[in-house]
Write an enzyme that holds these catalytic residues in place. Structure first.
Site, PDB file in Angstrom:
ATOM      1  N   LEU A 152       0.835  -1.207   0.000  1.00  0.00           N
ATOM      2  CA  LEU A 152       0.000   0.000   0.000  1.00  0.00           C
ATOM      3  C   LEU A 152       0.873   1.261   0.000  1.00  0.00           C
ATOM      4  O   LEU A 152       0.780   2.094   0.886  1.00  0.00           O
ATOM      5  CB  LEU A 152      -0.967  -0.021   1.198  1.00  0.00           C
ATOM      6  CG  LEU A 152      -2.241   0.777   1.000  1.00  0.00           C
ATOM      7  CD1 LEU A 152      -3.111   0.211  -0.114  1.00  0.00           C
ATOM      8  CD2 LEU A 152      -3.055   0.819   2.286  1.00  0.00           C
ATOM      9  N   GLY A 153       1.703   1.361  -1.049  1.00  0.00           N
ATOM     10  CA  GLY A 153       2.486   2.585  -1.250  1.00  0.00           C
ATOM     11  C   GLY A 153       1.675   3.553  -2.096  1.00  0.00           C
ATOM     12  O   GLY A 153       0.446   3.504  -2.103  1.00  0.00           O
ATOM     13  N   ARG A 154       2.398   4.400  -2.840  1.00  0.00           N
ATOM     14  CA  ARG A 154       1.705   5.427  -3.636  1.00  0.00           C
ATOM     15  C   ARG A 154       0.717   4.795  -4.615  1.00  0.00           C
ATOM     16  O   ARG A 154      -0.443   5.201  -4.708  1.00  0.00           O
ATOM     17  CB  ARG A 154       2.714   6.221  -4.470  1.00  0.00           C
ATOM     18  CG  ARG A 154       3.730   6.996  -3.688  1.00  0.00           C
ATOM     19  CD  ARG A 154       4.659   7.661  -4.704  1.00  0.00           C
ATOM     20  NE  ARG A 154       5.760   8.352  -4.096  1.00  0.00           N
ATOM     21  CZ  ARG A 154       6.928   7.789  -3.816  1.00  0.00           C
ATOM     22  NH1 ARG A 154       7.126   6.504  -4.047  1.00  0.00           N
ATOM     23  NH2 ARG A 154       7.904   8.496  -3.279  1.00  0.00           N
ATOM     24  N   ILE A 155       1.194   3.783  -5.377  1.00  0.00           N
ATOM     25  CA  ILE A 155       0.323   3.206  -6.406  1.00  0.00           C
ATOM     26  C   ILE A 155      -0.783   2.374  -5.757  1.00  0.00           C
ATOM     27  O   ILE A 155      -1.941   2.427  -6.166  1.00  0.00           O
ATOM     28  CB  ILE A 155       1.143   2.376  -7.424  1.00  0.00           C
ATOM     29  CG1 ILE A 155       2.213   3.258  -8.082  1.00  0.00           C
ATOM     30  CG2 ILE A 155       0.232   1.775  -8.492  1.00  0.00           C
ATOM     31  CD1 ILE A 155       3.197   2.514  -8.988  1.00  0.00           C
ATOM     32  N   SER A 174       1.017  -5.079   3.859  1.00  0.00           N
ATOM     33  CA  SER A 174       2.297  -4.445   3.545  1.00  0.00           C
ATOM     34  C   SER A 174       3.201  -4.701   4.751  1.00  0.00           C
ATOM     35  O   SER A 174       2.758  -5.274   5.745  1.00  0.00           O
ATOM     36  CB  SER A 174       2.132  -2.960   3.247  1.00  0.00           C
ATOM     37  OG  SER A 174       1.526  -2.322   4.324  1.00  0.00           O
ATOM     38  N   ARG A 175       4.475  -4.273   4.630  1.00  0.00           N
ATOM     39  CA  ARG A 175       5.425  -4.581   5.703  1.00  0.00           C
ATOM     40  C   ARG A 175       4.908  -4.131   7.066  1.00  0.00           C
ATOM     41  O   ARG A 175       5.019  -4.817   8.056  1.00  0.00           O
ATOM     42  CB  ARG A 175       6.777  -3.900   5.414  1.00  0.00           C
ATOM     43  CG  ARG A 175       7.748  -4.805   4.696  1.00  0.00           C
ATOM     44  CD  ARG A 175       8.935  -4.020   4.253  1.00  0.00           C
ATOM     45  NE  ARG A 175       8.500  -2.840   3.484  1.00  0.00           N
ATOM     46  CZ  ARG A 175       9.307  -1.962   2.916  1.00  0.00           C
ATOM     47  NH1 ARG A 175      10.612  -2.081   3.063  1.00  0.00           N
ATOM     48  NH2 ARG A 175       8.846  -0.947   2.217  1.00  0.00           N
ATOM     49  N   THR A 176       4.311  -2.905   7.067  1.00  0.00           N
ATOM     50  CA  THR A 176       3.791  -2.408   8.341  1.00  0.00           C
ATOM     51  C   THR A 176       2.338  -1.975   8.156  1.00  0.00           C
ATOM     52  O   THR A 176       1.947  -1.553   7.064  1.00  0.00           O
ATOM     53  CB  THR A 176       4.595  -1.174   8.818  1.00  0.00           C
ATOM     54  OG1 THR A 176       4.668  -0.254   7.723  1.00  0.00           O
ATOM     55  CG2 THR A 176       5.991  -1.550   9.278  1.00  0.00           C
ATOM     56  N   ARG A 232       5.910  -6.600 -10.408  1.00  0.00           N
ATOM     57  CA  ARG A 232       7.002  -7.192 -11.173  1.00  0.00           C
ATOM     58  C   ARG A 232       6.694  -8.679 -11.358  1.00  0.00           C
ATOM     59  O   ARG A 232       6.136  -9.315 -10.446  1.00  0.00           O
ATOM     60  CB  ARG A 232       8.325  -7.051 -10.416  1.00  0.00           C
ATOM     61  CG  ARG A 232       8.906  -5.652 -10.431  1.00  0.00           C
ATOM     62  CD  ARG A 232       9.483  -5.296 -11.789  1.00  0.00           C
ATOM     63  NE  ARG A 232      10.157  -4.014 -11.791  1.00  0.00           N
ATOM     64  CZ  ARG A 232       9.621  -2.865 -12.213  1.00  0.00           C
ATOM     65  NH1 ARG A 232       8.376  -2.834 -12.650  1.00  0.00           N
ATOM     66  NH2 ARG A 232      10.320  -1.750 -12.199  1.00  0.00           N
ATOM     67  N   ASP A 256       0.437  -7.583 -16.280  1.00  0.00           N
ATOM     68  CA  ASP A 256       1.197  -6.608 -17.082  1.00  0.00           C
ATOM     69  C   ASP A 256       2.684  -6.943 -17.047  1.00  0.00           C
ATOM     70  O   ASP A 256       3.457  -6.370 -17.806  1.00  0.00           O
ATOM     71  CB  ASP A 256       0.958  -5.191 -16.524  1.00  0.00           C
ATOM     72  CG  ASP A 256       1.579  -4.112 -17.415  1.00  0.00           C
ATOM     73  OD1 ASP A 256       1.532  -4.272 -18.654  1.00  0.00           O
ATOM     74  OD2 ASP A 256       2.112  -3.122 -16.881  1.00  0.00           O
ATOM     75  N   GLU A 261      10.526 -11.301 -18.983  1.00  0.00           N
ATOM     76  CA  GLU A 261      10.028 -10.468 -20.085  1.00  0.00           C
ATOM     77  C   GLU A 261      11.066 -10.361 -21.194  1.00  0.00           C
ATOM     78  O   GLU A 261      12.258 -10.250 -20.890  1.00  0.00           O
ATOM     79  CB  GLU A 261       9.677  -9.075 -19.549  1.00  0.00           C
ATOM     80  CG  GLU A 261       8.517  -9.142 -18.585  1.00  0.00           C
ATOM     81  CD  GLU A 261       8.243  -7.814 -17.868  1.00  0.00           C
ATOM     82  OE1 GLU A 261       8.814  -6.777 -18.263  1.00  0.00           O
ATOM     83  OE2 GLU A 261       7.449  -7.837 -16.930  1.00  0.00           O
ATOM     84  N   HIS A 279       3.780  -5.138 -20.308  1.00  0.00           N
ATOM     85  CA  HIS A 279       4.430  -4.209 -19.367  1.00  0.00           C
ATOM     86  C   HIS A 279       4.283  -2.752 -19.826  1.00  0.00           C
ATOM     87  O   HIS A 279       5.257  -2.107 -20.228  1.00  0.00           O
ATOM     88  CB  HIS A 279       5.912  -4.573 -19.181  1.00  0.00           C
ATOM     89  CG  HIS A 279       6.479  -3.996 -17.892  1.00  0.00           C
ATOM     90  ND1 HIS A 279       7.487  -4.585 -17.184  1.00  0.00           N
ATOM     91  CD2 HIS A 279       6.167  -2.865 -17.194  1.00  0.00           C
ATOM     92  CE1 HIS A 279       7.776  -3.861 -16.114  1.00  0.00           C
ATOM     93  NE2 HIS A 279       6.984  -2.806 -16.102  1.00  0.00           N
TER      94      HIS A 279
HETATM   95  O1  LIG Z   1       7.655  -0.889 -14.366  1.00  0.00           O
HETATM   96  C1  LIG Z   1       7.739   0.295 -14.449  1.00  0.00           C
HETATM   97  C2  LIG Z   1       8.395   1.139 -13.504  1.00  0.00           C
HETATM   98  O2  LIG Z   1       9.012   0.629 -12.556  1.00  0.00           O
HETATM   99  O3  LIG Z   1       8.340   2.366 -13.678  1.00  0.00           O
END
Ligand SMILES: O=CC(=O)O
Length: 313
Positions: A152-155, A174-176, A232, A256, A261, A279
Site C-alpha cells: 500500500l504505497g503510492r500506487i 504491507s510490511r507495516t 514485477r 502486465d 520479459e 508491461h
Molecule cells: O515498471 C515500471 C516502472 O518501474 O516504472
C-alpha cells in the site's frame, strides 16, 4: 554539460533520448556491436547511466564504469539497479515516482474489469463474426468485489481510491500496518488472499517479496479469485500461476508483468480468463514525457551540485 557521457543501455523513450542528446553526450549502447569494447573506450567519460524497469545497472556494469556518479532510472521500480554496490561506491540513484501513479493504478482497474467482464474475449467475439450466431455469455460483476492490495504505497493507495469508487471493500498487506488508513490490514498474504476476490500485486520487488505469490497464496485466492499483477513478474511463482489457471484452481489473472520479459508462458494464450499486457503500466504519452523530464531534472540537478529531485540513494 555536453561533454558528460550518459550511457543508455537499451532504447526507451524517443523524447527522453532527444532531450538527453540536447544536453549530454548520449551513448546508446544498443546501437554498437562490440559492447564490451565500447564500454572500455568510454569508461573515462561515462558519469551517468539512464536505465529502466528492464535494464538498470548491475554490479558488473558499475564495476566497468569507474567515473560513474549517478544512475537515473526511467522507472519507479529500481530492482534492476544494484543499490548496495551504488551505496558502496557513493553512486547516487534516482527513480520516477508519483508521475506514473495514476496510469499504473488506472491500468490495475482496467485489468480487473477486462478479466471479470471478459473485455478482450468479447472484443474477439465481435471481430470474428461470432456475434451474428448468438449473444456473448454472461460475465462477472466488478462493482462491490473485495479488493486486496499487496503493497500500500503510492500506487497501491491510488488503486484503493479507484476501487472504492466501484464500492469495493479494500484490504491490504504491507510490511507495516498503516493505522491512519481505514482499510483492513492482514499481517499475512495468505490471509489477505483468503479474504478478497481480487488480489492486486503492487509492492516493490525485493528479496522478501520475490515469489510472494506462491501456490499457497494462489490456492487461498481460489477458483473464483482473480490475480492482478502490475508490480514485477518475479513477485509471482509463474509456473504455479500457470498450473493453477490451467487446472481451474484460480479464477483468472490480469498480468502486465512476467518473470522473464518479454517471454510469456504460451499456455496462457488460450485462456479466456487471462488478460495479458506487455508491461505498459506507465506507457502513456503524457507520463512518458513527465518521467523523461524527471530523469533529466535529476541529472541536471546532480551535475549542477543541486539537491536531487527524487533520490533513492
Ligand atoms: O515498471 C515500471 C516502472 O518501474 O516504472
Amino acid at each position: 554539460m555536453d561533454s558528460i557521457g550518459v550511457l543508455m543501455p537499451v532504447p526507451m523513450s524517443p523524447y527522453l533520448e532527444q532531450e538527453l542528446e540536447k544536453r549530454f553526450n548520449l551513448l546508446k549502447l544498443w546501437t554498437v556491436p562490440q559492447k564490451t569494447q565500447f564500454l572500455k573506450d568510454h569508461s573515462g567519460s561515462i558519469r551517468a547511466v539512464v536505465g529502466n524497469a528492464g535494464n538498470g545497472a548491475d554490479a558488473e556494469l558499475i564495476e566497468t564504469l569507474p567515473k560513474l556518479e549517478i544512475v537515473s532510472s526511467f522507472s519507479v521500480g529500481i530492482d534492476k539497479v544494484d543499490l548496495n554496490k551504488c551505496r558502496e561506491k557513493g553512486i547516487r540513484v534516482t527513480n520516477t515516482p508519483d508521475v506514473l501513479t495514476d496510469d499504473v493504478a488506472d491500468l490495475a482497474i482496467g485489468l480487473a474489469l477486462a478479466v471479470l467482464r471478459r473485455l478482450c474475449e468479447s472484443d474477439r467475439y465481435v471481430r470474428s463474426g461470432q456475434w451474428k450466431k448468438g449473444d456473448y455469455k454472461l460475465t462477472t460483476k466488478f462493482t462491490g468485489k473485495t479488493v486486496g492490495i499487496l503493497g500500500l504505497g503510492r500506487i497501491g493507495k491510488a488503486v484503493a481510491k479507484r476501487a472504492e469508487a466501484f464500492s469495493c471493500p479494500i484490504s491490504y498487506h504491507s510490511r507495516t500496518e498503516k493505522p491512519e488508513l481505514k482499510y483492513k490490514y492482514y499481517p499475512c498474504v495468505v490471509e489477505l488472499a483468503s479474504n478478497c476476490d481480487i488480489l492486486v500485486v503492487v509492492c516493490a520487488l525485493t528479496e522478501e517479496t520475490r515469489h510472494i505469490i506462491n501456490r499457497e497464496v494462489i490456492d487461498a485466492l481460489g477458483p473464483k479469485g482473480v490475480l492482478i499483477n502490475i508490480g514485477r513478474g518475479p513477485h509471482v511463482d509463474e509456473p504455479e500461476l500457470v498450473s493453477a489457471l490451467l487446472e481451474g484452481r484460480l479464477g483468472g489473472a490480469g498480468l502486465d508483468v512476467y518473470e522473464n520479459e518479454p517471454e510469456v508462458p504460451e499456455q496462457l494464450f488460450e485462456l479466456e480468463n487471462v488478460v495479458l499486457l506487455p508491461h505498459v503500466g506507465s506507457d502513456t504519452v503524457q507520463t512518458d514525457t513527465a518521467m523523461a523530464d524527471l530523469v533529466i531534472g535529476n541529472l541536471e540537478a546532480h551535475f549542477s551540485n543541486k539537491p536531487l529531485l527524487t533520490p533513492v540513494v
